[in-house]
Design an enzyme around this catalytic site. Structure first.
Site, PDB file in Angstrom:
ATOM      1  CG  ASN A   9      10.868 -23.806   5.362  1.00 33.33           C
ATOM      2  OD1 ASN A   9       9.657 -23.867   5.550  1.00 33.33           O
ATOM      3  ND2 ASN A   9      11.465 -22.756   4.825  1.00 33.33           N
ATOM      4  NE  ARG A  94       9.696 -20.027   7.713  1.00 35.18           N
ATOM      5  CZ  ARG A  94       9.463 -19.486   6.532  1.00 35.18           C
ATOM      6  NH1 ARG A  94       9.919 -20.070   5.449  1.00 35.18           N
ATOM      7  NH2 ARG A  94       8.790 -18.369   6.424  1.00 35.18           N
ATOM      8  CG  HIS A 182       8.635 -13.522   6.005  1.00 39.61           C
ATOM      9  ND1 HIS A 182       7.886 -12.673   5.235  1.00 39.61           N
ATOM     10  CD2 HIS A 182       8.588 -14.720   5.382  1.00 39.61           C
ATOM     11  CE1 HIS A 182       7.390 -13.323   4.188  1.00 39.61           C
ATOM     12  NE2 HIS A 182       7.812 -14.571   4.265  1.00 39.61           N
ATOM     13  NE  ARG A 242       1.027 -15.941   0.765  1.00 38.20           N
ATOM     14  CZ  ARG A 242       2.051 -16.111   1.593  1.00 38.20           C
ATOM     15  NH1 ARG A 242       2.020 -15.538   2.782  1.00 38.20           N
ATOM     16  NH2 ARG A 242       3.090 -16.833   1.253  1.00 38.20           N
ATOM     17  CD  GLU A 380      13.571 -17.876   5.983  1.00 42.92           C
ATOM     18  OE1 GLU A 380      13.944 -18.419   4.919  1.00 42.92           O
ATOM     19  OE2 GLU A 380      12.449 -17.394   6.130  1.00 42.92           O
TER      20      GLU A 380
END
Ligand code: ADP
Length: 402
Positions: A9, A94, A182, A242, A380
């Site tokens: 990732n 990912r 996500h 963000r 994940e």
């Protein structure tokens, strides 16, 4: 199958990795690790399945590891030594954006890599690093199949309405739609929900993935029906750096009245806003929680208010709410944030048990709560490892990457 899968990732300054036994379909990795600070002061850490810190070997100093390629060049031989040279069956990545066409885990071919690279403008913070990691692996281990798993794929089950902006349809036809992100985290949570809730209790669920990047996903029957992130990973919830959802008129104002360029605005919205911008202190929730500064407190309150508003806004897509799940760094660890979000959702029948919430139990709702509230750690990497297994066994995809 004997051997191992490696999952990568790659973020802007870090590479998280995990190693899975190819012959064991459990979601527990043999090794989990991270190289942080790539490009500045790189630092390596890795642990075995039993939580033991592993010797960094040649990765201790990370000398010359100034970019992802250099780190991967050091990481691959380190892993081979750790796994006693067991065959590396596949490397799964990912990848943040798969656009409209890459809607399932895919064996990476030159054409797939090209498609991934054309999506860089849609995820400028993440996609270039995902592509760089794929190229680096192809350089050092061209013999190993690579598999891309997209954070957007899980959301392709959504109704057209949930994906559309109210823009002229020619723009939607061109691909300016809500993709959502996500997805690997949501897919993992959806896969373990049956372990925690019976069918009726998990019919209409909203999962809150609250980390440095944050979003929510409303699911029916374990499939995505709507999500808070949109065309890019900028929309929706307030995040570490963000801004989340923003009146687009603000952007016009910044350009027209303050003379800001697209680049200036990109930096503002992606890197200087969110918890960092509002607190003027940090993007890190743990730091803000420990601070006595009023701006830090306001940042936390805004984060929770906007998360609760966003959750409420997702309910029409699923027609009610039976359960909610908190996951990722903040969702798994901050009882304060979970409590403040749920406090604003009492009208929906959400009621927490303070003891369970503070004790980080799996079920944190009270016995009388109409909506079940769970805390489930995401994984994940396990979804990526499963995808490697699936892609290899179906021998999907064409030739290896050149
Ligand atoms: P990423 O999106 O980079 O994977 P994570 O899911 O690891 O991020 O989440 C990082 C966030 O989780 C940070 O804001 C961090 O402060 C927060 N966090 C981690 N542990 C705690 C804790 N014990 N209390 C509050 N926040 C925490």
């Amino acid at each position: 199958m004997s051997g191992v899968y490696l999952t990568l990732n790659a973020g802007s300054s870090s590479i998280k990795f995990a190693v899975f036994d190819a012959g064991d379909a459990s979601s527990k990795p043999l090794i989990r690790g991270n190289v942080a600070g790539i490009g500045s002061t790189p630092a390596f850490s890795a642990r075995s399945a039993d939580g033991r810190a592993l010797d960094a070997g040649a990765l201790a100093t990370l000398e010359g590891a100034t970019d992802h390629e250099a780190v991967i060049a050091l990481l691959l031989p380190w892993l081979a030594a750790q796994t006693a040279d067991q065959p590396l069956r596949a490397i799964g990545h990912r990848v943040v954006h798969g656009g409209r066409d890459l809607a399932a885990p895919t064996r990476i071919t030159p054409e797939v890599l090209r498609q991934i690279e054309t999506l860089i403008p849609l995820a400028p913070l993440h996609q270039p690093h995902n592509a760089a990691a794929i190229r680096a692996v192809a350089k050092w281990r061209p013999d190993v199949p690579q598999v891309a798993c997209f954070d957007t794929s899980f959301h392709r089950s959504q109704d057209r309405l949930a994906q559309l902006f109210a823009l002229p349809r020619a723009l939607s036809d061109e691909g300016i739609i809500r993709y959502g992100f996500h997805g690997l985290s949501y897919e993992y949570i959806a896969s373990v929900l049956p372990d925690h809730l019976d069918g009726a209790a998990r019919a209409r669920v909203i999962v809150a993935h609250l980390g440095n990047g944050s979003s929510m996903c409303a699911m029916t029957g374990g499939k995505s029906a709507a999500t808070s992130m949109g065309f890019t990973a900028l929309d929706g919830l307030m995040m570490g750096r963000r801004c989340g959802a923003l009146d687009p008129g603000v952007i016009l104002y910044l350009m027209q009245q303050k003379g800001m360029t697209a680049e200036d605005i990109g930096t503002l919205l992606y890197k200087q806003s969110g918890l960092l911008g509002v607190s003027n202190l940090s993007n890190d929730m743990e730091v803000l929680q420990a601070s006595a500064e009023p701006h830090a407190e306001e940042a936390i309150r805004l984060f929770c208010y906007r998360a609760a508003s966003s959750l409420a806004g997702l309910i029409p897509a699923i027609g009610g709410l039976d359960a909610m799940v908190f996951t990722a760094g903040i969702g798994e660890n901050s009882a304060l944030v979970r409590g403040m979000i749920c406090e604003r959702l009492k009208w929906l029948g959400v009621e927490l048990s303070d003891t369970a919430n503070e004790g980080h139990a799996i079920t944190i709702s009270s016995a009388t709560s109409r909506v079940k509230v769970l805390v489930i750690p995401t994984n994940e990497e396990a979804v990526v490892a499963d995808a490697c297994r699936a892609v290899l066994t179906t021998a999907q995809g064409g030739s290896a990457l050149d």
